[in-house]
Write an enzyme that holds these catalytic residues in place. Structure first.
Site, PDB file in Angstrom:
ATOM      1  N   PRO A 133       9.075  16.277  19.004  1.00 39.46           N
ATOM      2  CA  PRO A 133       9.903  15.301  18.562  1.00 39.46           C
ATOM      3  C   PRO A 133      10.027  14.890  17.300  1.00 39.46           C
ATOM      4  CG  PRO A 133       8.271  14.464  19.965  1.00 39.46           C
ATOM      5  CD  PRO A 133       8.344  16.031  20.135  1.00 39.46           C
ATOM      6  N   ASN A 134      11.263  14.682  16.766  1.00 41.32           N
ATOM      7  CA  ASN A 134      11.601  14.151  15.286  1.00 41.32           C
ATOM      8  C   ASN A 134      11.275  15.195  14.241  1.00 41.32           C
ATOM      9  OD1 ASN A 134      12.159  11.648  16.145  1.00 41.32           O
ATOM     10  ND2 ASN A 134      10.038  11.493  16.681  1.00 41.32           N
TER      11      ASN A 134
ATOM     12  N   ARG B   4      -5.103  10.356   8.998  1.00 39.80           N
ATOM     13  CA  ARG B   4      -4.049   9.397   9.241  1.00 39.80           C
ATOM     14  C   ARG B   4      -4.782   8.422  10.164  1.00 39.80           C
ATOM     15  NH1 ARG B   4       1.586  11.923  10.039  1.00 39.80           N
ATOM     16  NH2 ARG B   4       1.897   9.562   9.684  1.00 39.80           N
TER      17      ARG B   4
ATOM     18  N   HIS C  42       0.210  20.727  11.919  1.00 43.35           N
ATOM     19  CA  HIS C  42       0.932  19.802  11.416  1.00 43.35           C
ATOM     20  C   HIS C  42       0.990  19.893   9.983  1.00 43.35           C
ATOM     21  CE1 HIS C  42      -0.021  17.956  15.393  1.00 43.35           C
ATOM     22  NE2 HIS C  42      -1.453  18.628  15.240  1.00 43.35           N
ATOM     23  N   ILE C  43       2.207  19.104   9.667  1.00 44.96           N
ATOM     24  CA  ILE C  43       2.656  19.322   8.289  1.00 44.96           C
ATOM     25  C   ILE C  43       1.788  18.262   7.542  1.00 44.96           C
ATOM     26  CG2 ILE C  43       4.495  18.377   6.681  1.00 44.96           C
ATOM     27  CD1 ILE C  43       6.467  19.442   9.067  1.00 44.96           C
ATOM     28  N   SER C  44       1.313  16.972   7.990  1.00 43.51           N
ATOM     29  CA  SER C  44       0.573  16.340   7.462  1.00 43.51           C
ATOM     30  C   SER C  44      -0.829  16.498   7.693  1.00 43.51           C
ATOM     31  CB  SER C  44       1.139  14.641   7.842  1.00 43.51           C
ATOM     32  OG  SER C  44       0.834  14.455   9.141  1.00 43.51           O
TER      33      SER C  44
ATOM     34  N   ASN D 134       3.961  22.832  16.678  1.00 46.75           N
ATOM     35  CA  ASN D 134       3.681  21.467  16.047  1.00 46.75           C
ATOM     36  C   ASN D 134       4.439  20.608  17.330  1.00 46.75           C
ATOM     37  OD1 ASN D 134       3.625  19.214  14.978  1.00 46.75           O
ATOM     38  ND2 ASN D 134       4.663  19.627  13.052  1.00 46.75           N
TER      39      ASN D 134
ATOM     40  N   GLU E 281      -1.998  25.327  16.698  1.00 53.03           N
ATOM     41  CA  GLU E 281      -1.268  24.041  16.326  1.00 53.03           C
ATOM     42  C   GLU E 281      -1.093  23.716  14.953  1.00 53.03           C
ATOM     43  OE1 GLU E 281      -4.076  21.046  18.193  1.00 53.03           O
ATOM     44  OE2 GLU E 281      -3.056  19.590  16.953  1.00 53.03           O
TER      45      GLU E 281
ATOM     46  N   TYR F 211       6.270  13.780   5.224  1.00 52.50           N
ATOM     47  CA  TYR F 211       6.674  15.093   5.716  1.00 52.50           C
ATOM     48  C   TYR F 211       7.348  16.081   4.763  1.00 52.50           C
ATOM     49  CZ  TYR F 211       5.148  13.004   9.966  1.00 52.50           C
ATOM     50  OH  TYR F 211       4.417  12.502  10.821  1.00 52.50           O
TER      51      TYR F 211
ATOM     52  N   ALA G  52       4.480  14.077  18.057  1.00 50.95           N
ATOM     53  CA  ALA G  52       3.702  13.076  18.390  1.00 50.95           C
ATOM     54  C   ALA G  52       3.222  13.320  19.923  1.00 50.95           C
ATOM     55  CB  ALA G  52       4.808  11.679  18.846  1.00 50.95           C
TER      56      ALA G  52
ATOM     57  N   ASP H  81      -1.579  21.586  29.341  1.00 51.25           N
ATOM     58  CA  ASP H  81      -1.730  22.486  30.745  1.00 51.25           C
ATOM     59  C   ASP H  81      -0.623  23.890  30.583  1.00 51.25           C
ATOM     60  OD1 ASP H  81      -3.467  20.758  31.774  1.00 51.25           O
ATOM     61  OD2 ASP H  81      -2.114  19.759  33.227  1.00 51.25           O
TER      62      ASP H  81
ATOM     63  N   HIS I 224      -0.850  13.885  20.584  1.00 48.45           N
ATOM     64  CA  HIS I 224      -1.681  12.908  20.601  1.00 48.45           C
ATOM     65  C   HIS I 224      -1.595  12.198  22.097  1.00 48.45           C
ATOM     66  CE1 HIS I 224      -1.635  13.523  16.564  1.00 48.45           C
ATOM     67  NE2 HIS I 224      -0.357  13.055  16.504  1.00 48.45           N
TER      68      HIS I 224
ATOM     69  N   ARG J 163      13.132  12.083   7.380  1.00 50.19           N
ATOM     70  CA  ARG J 163      12.046  11.340   7.994  1.00 50.19           C
ATOM     71  C   ARG J 163      10.798  11.054   7.102  1.00 50.19           C
ATOM     72  NH1 ARG J 163       8.091  14.055  12.403  1.00 50.19           N
ATOM     73  NH2 ARG J 163       7.221  12.027  12.672  1.00 50.19           N
TER      74      ARG J 163
ATOM     75  N   ARG K   3      -3.813   9.360  15.827  1.00 52.16           N
ATOM     76  CA  ARG K   3      -3.487  10.829  15.629  1.00 52.16           C
ATOM     77  C   ARG K   3      -4.580  11.890  15.310  1.00 52.16           C
ATOM     78  NH1 ARG K   3       2.145   9.974  13.758  1.00 52.16           N
ATOM     79  NH2 ARG K   3       2.380   8.109  13.091  1.00 52.16           N
TER      80      ARG K   3
HETATM   81  C1  DQA Z   1       3.100  15.762  12.810  1.00 52.34           C
HETATM   82  C2  DQA Z   1       1.714  14.476  12.893  1.00 52.34           C
HETATM   83  C3  DQA Z   1       2.220  13.906  14.071  1.00 52.34           C
HETATM   84  O1  DQA Z   1       1.189  12.687  14.127  1.00 52.34           O
HETATM   85  C4  DQA Z   1       3.368  13.194  14.013  1.00 52.34           C
HETATM   86  O2  DQA Z   1       3.666  12.514  15.173  1.00 52.34           O
HETATM   87  C5  DQA Z   1       4.483  14.238  13.866  1.00 52.34           C
HETATM   88  C6  DQA Z   1       4.425  15.107  12.892  1.00 52.34           C
HETATM   89  C7  DQA Z   1       2.839  16.700  11.628  1.00 52.34           C
HETATM   90  O3  DQA Z   1       3.488  17.755  11.556  1.00 52.34           O
HETATM   91  O4  DQA Z   1       2.238  16.143  10.691  1.00 52.34           O
HETATM   92  O5  DQA Z   1       5.546  13.929  14.304  1.00 52.34           O
HETATM   93  O6  DQA Z   1       2.781  16.538  13.899  1.00 52.34           O
END
Ligand code: DQA
Length: 145
Positions: A9-10, A106, A99-101, A73, A97, A22, A76, A86, A79, A17, A110
């Site tokens: 998501p997002n 953080r 994560h951009i950040s 990725n 896995e 990001y 959200a 599963d 977490h 965003r 997270r």
């Molecule tokens: C994220 C980090 C997550 O905590 C956050 O909810 C995201 C992006 C990242 O790529 O840094 O939507 O996965």
């Protein structure tokens, strides 16, 4: 080698965003960057993004016997989602896995990752280059097998 890149998501809102966290690269820019990288390495790549947990689970299930590696990725859902954990375990496709950040630096919430237990590696805090690093990890893992 066939790689599936899944974004949660997002991630479709990249570039809009929270650019301080990001970056300014858009989702379509990210797709182009990964596509170019995979082309240069003669890798097949497919992309999937959804804001819905069940759709992400469906896509992971559909990947069974079709893909050699998954870059994910889960955003959200990282977490919160036992369902994604599963699903990754069910298909047992090597997954990384991303994560951009730098999630570990953080908020406390997270720092919990359910999917991590089903992944061979985590790349966090490397910006969108982290996706390329994840692809390299999958390639190295594939060579070993
Ligand atoms: C994220 C980090 C997550 O905590 C956050 O909810 C995201 C992006 C990242 O790529 O840094 O939507 O996965």
């Amino acid at each position: 080698m066939k790689i599936l890149v899944i974004n949660g998501p997002n991630i479709n809102m990249l570039g809009i965003r929270e650019p301080d966290i990001y970056g300014r690269e858009t989702y379509s820019g990210l797709i182009e960057k990964i596509s170019d990288y995979c082309k240069a390495k003669s890798l097949d790549v497919e992309f999937f993004q959804s804001n819905h947990e069940g759709s992400l689970v469906d896509k992971i299930q559909e990947a069974y016997n079709k893909f050699d590696g998954i870059v994910i990725n889960p955003a959200a859902y990282t977490h919160t989602s036992v369902a994604l954990l599963d699903a990754l375990k069910a298909v047992s496709i090597p997954a990384v896995e991303v994560h951009i950040s730098e999630v570990d630096k953080r908020e406390d919430f997270r720092q919990i990752s359910y999917v991590r237990k089903a992944c061979i590696a985590v790349v966090s805090g490397r910006g969108t280059d982290g996706y390329l690093e994840a692809i390299d990890i999958l390639c190295r893992n594939g060579d070993k097998r």
